[in-house]
Scaffold this motif. Structure first.
Motif, PDB file in Angstrom:
ATOM      1  N   UNK A  24       0.805  -1.225   0.000  1.00 54.20           N
ATOM      2  CA  UNK A  24       0.000   0.000   0.000  1.00 54.20           C
ATOM      3  C   UNK A  24       0.836   1.274   0.000  1.00 54.20           C
ATOM      4  N   UNK A  25       2.155   1.167  -0.084  1.00 52.35           N
ATOM      5  CA  UNK A  25       3.037   2.326  -0.061  1.00 52.35           C
ATOM      6  C   UNK A  25       2.826   3.181   1.181  1.00 52.35           C
ATOM      7  N   UNK A  26       2.828   2.540   2.336  1.00 50.44           N
ATOM      8  CA  UNK A  26       2.661   3.223   3.609  1.00 50.44           C
ATOM      9  C   UNK A  26       3.956   3.110   4.396  1.00 50.44           C
ATOM     10  N   UNK A  27       4.301   4.176   5.111  1.00 58.20           N
ATOM     11  CA  UNK A  27       5.468   4.139   5.978  1.00 58.20           C
ATOM     12  C   UNK A  27       5.222   3.118   7.084  1.00 58.20           C
ATOM     13  N   UNK A  28       6.200   2.268   7.317  1.00 59.10           N
ATOM     14  CA  UNK A  28       6.100   1.239   8.344  1.00 59.10           C
ATOM     15  C   UNK A  28       7.415   1.141   9.081  1.00 59.10           C
ATOM     16  N   UNK A  29       7.345   1.224  10.400  1.00 56.89           N
ATOM     17  CA  UNK A  29       8.512   1.012  11.248  1.00 56.89           C
ATOM     18  C   UNK A  29       8.325  -0.339  11.922  1.00 56.89           C
ATOM     19  N   UNK A  30       9.324  -1.191  11.847  1.00 59.41           N
ATOM     20  CA  UNK A  30       9.230  -2.495  12.482  1.00 59.41           C
ATOM     21  C   UNK A  30      10.600  -2.909  12.993  1.00 59.41           C
ATOM     22  N   UNK A 132      -3.070  10.990   4.403  1.00 51.58           N
ATOM     23  CA  UNK A 132      -1.949  10.082   4.670  1.00 51.58           C
ATOM     24  C   UNK A 132      -0.630  10.848   4.633  1.00 51.58           C
ATOM     25  N   UNK A 133       0.221  10.576   5.597  1.00 49.77           N
ATOM     26  CA  UNK A 133       1.508  11.265   5.698  1.00 49.77           C
ATOM     27  C   UNK A 133       2.311  11.143   4.411  1.00 49.77           C
ATOM     28  N   UNK A 134       2.226   9.997   3.778  1.00 48.82           N
ATOM     29  CA  UNK A 134       3.016   9.758   2.565  1.00 48.82           C
ATOM     30  C   UNK A 134       2.730  10.775   1.467  1.00 48.82           C
ATOM     31  N   UNK A 135       1.551  11.407   1.507  1.00 47.15           N
ATOM     32  CA  UNK A 135       1.192  12.407   0.503  1.00 47.15           C
ATOM     33  C   UNK A 135       2.183  13.564   0.469  1.00 47.15           C
ATOM     34  N   UNK A 136       2.801  13.860   1.605  1.00 44.28           N
ATOM     35  CA  UNK A 136       3.752  14.962   1.670  1.00 44.28           C
ATOM     36  C   UNK A 136       5.153  14.537   1.234  1.00 44.28           C
ATOM     37  N   UNK A 137       5.349  13.247   0.962  1.00 45.79           N
ATOM     38  CA  UNK A 137       6.648  12.729   0.545  1.00 45.79           C
ATOM     39  C   UNK A 137       6.648  12.212  -0.890  1.00 45.79           C
ATOM     40  N   UNK A 138       5.498  11.732  -1.386  1.00 47.37           N
ATOM     41  CA  UNK A 138       5.477  11.058  -2.686  1.00 47.37           C
ATOM     42  C   UNK A 138       5.007  11.923  -3.847  1.00 47.37           C
ATOM     43  N   UNK A 139       4.779  13.204  -3.604  1.00 51.02           N
ATOM     44  CA  UNK A 139       4.388  14.105  -4.682  1.00 51.02           C
ATOM     45  C   UNK A 139       2.886  14.260  -4.860  1.00 51.02           C
ATOM     46  N   UNK A 140       2.080  13.546  -4.064  1.00 55.11           N
ATOM     47  CA  UNK A 140       0.628  13.688  -4.195  1.00 55.11           C
ATOM     48  C   UNK A 140       0.126  15.039  -3.703  1.00 55.11           C
ATOM     49  N   UNK A 141       0.820  15.630  -2.730  1.00 54.55           N
ATOM     50  CA  UNK A 141       0.460  16.972  -2.258  1.00 54.55           C
ATOM     51  C   UNK A 141       1.315  17.971  -3.030  1.00 54.55           C
ATOM     52  N   UNK A 142       0.806  18.382  -4.187  1.00 53.64           N
ATOM     53  CA  UNK A 142       1.579  19.242  -5.088  1.00 53.64           C
ATOM     54  C   UNK A 142       1.403  20.710  -4.695  1.00 53.64           C
ATOM     55  N   UNK A 159       6.092  15.280  10.855  1.00 48.50           N
ATOM     56  CA  UNK A 159       6.004  13.822  10.839  1.00 48.50           C
ATOM     57  C   UNK A 159       7.294  13.183  11.350  1.00 48.50           C
ATOM     58  N   UNK A 160       8.424  13.624  10.822  1.00 51.67           N
ATOM     59  CA  UNK A 160       9.703  13.018  11.218  1.00 51.67           C
ATOM     60  C   UNK A 160       9.914  13.127  12.729  1.00 51.67           C
ATOM     61  N   UNK A 161       9.669  14.300  13.275  1.00 46.99           N
ATOM     62  CA  UNK A 161       9.897  14.502  14.711  1.00 46.99           C
ATOM     63  C   UNK A 161       8.915  13.694  15.557  1.00 46.99           C
ATOM     64  N   UNK A 162       7.659  13.672  15.161  1.00 48.22           N
ATOM     65  CA  UNK A 162       6.658  12.947  15.940  1.00 48.22           C
ATOM     66  C   UNK A 162       6.882  11.436  15.826  1.00 48.22           C
ATOM     67  N   UNK A 163       7.158  10.939  14.635  1.00 45.70           N
ATOM     68  CA  UNK A 163       7.397   9.500  14.468  1.00 45.70           C
ATOM     69  C   UNK A 163       8.602   9.062  15.310  1.00 45.70           C
TER      70      UNK A 163
END
Length: 184
Positions: A24-30, A132-142, A159-163
């Motif tokens: 789904x192209x979602x950020x995942x931390x594991x 979705x946070x990814x919108x600000x990284x993948x170009x969807x939020x133009x 996002x970076x600081x909160x994550x």
């Protein structure tokens, strides 16, 4: 930008080695994190204590058992404030929502934190927006102009600081003994 708590170094994972899940192209931390000498019951208590801190009152963390593993799933919320430069430094409130799954065994646990979504409160007739946070990284939020570009950069920084803080708090909670297991 401000939000509660202090940021501390993260042991297992930061945005620099973030996994962008393929499907789904979602950020995942594991990560699988060893906790020497901790029983499964103690880790369950620690996980529940952490979940109580991050889960909104309207939701309940879900616990299940799978063979020799206890699994805790929850949704976390982290409210924060940010400034928007093109509006004379006006401060706005938003929330970062995420899903967390902790798989707990004696001496170790695995976490997966994913599904990051910015929630922007509505005003007047406008409903709450979820992005979705990814919108600000993948170009969807133009961005349409320089102010829009700065806004995207602000949301990336938030996002970076909160994550990083979410992961640091999770790991700190899982290192912190609660007391005797079974006395909850």
């Amino acid at each position: 930008m401000s939000f509660g708590g202090l940021a501390v170094p993260i042991q297992a994972q930061t945005l620099s080695n973030l996994n962008l899940a393929q499907a789904p192209h979602r950020f995942t931390y594991t990560a699988v994190v060893p906790v020497a000498g901790a029983s499964q019951a103690d880790l369950v208590l620690r996980a529940r204590a952490w979940a109580r801190q991050v889960t909104p009152a309207s939701l309940v963390p879900v616990s299940t058992s799978e063979s020799d593993t206890e699994v805790l799933q929850t949704t976390g919320l982290c409210p924060f404030a940010y400034e928007q430069e093109n509006l004379s430094g006006k401060t706005f409130m938003a929330t970062l929502r995420y899903n967390a799954t902790l798989s707990l065994r004696a001496g170790r646990y695995k976490y997966e934190v994913t599904g990051f979504v910015f929630q922007f409160p509505g005003a007047g007739w406008a409903p709450t927006q979820e992005v979705p946070v990814e919108s600000f990284f993948n170009g969807n939020a133009k961005p349409l102009n320089a102010a829009g570009f700065r806004y995207n950069m602000t949301m990336r920084t938030c996002y970076k600081e909160i994550a990083d803080e979410v992961l640091a708090r999770l790991q700190a909670s899982m290192r912190q003994p609660i007391g005797k297991a079974g006395t909850e």
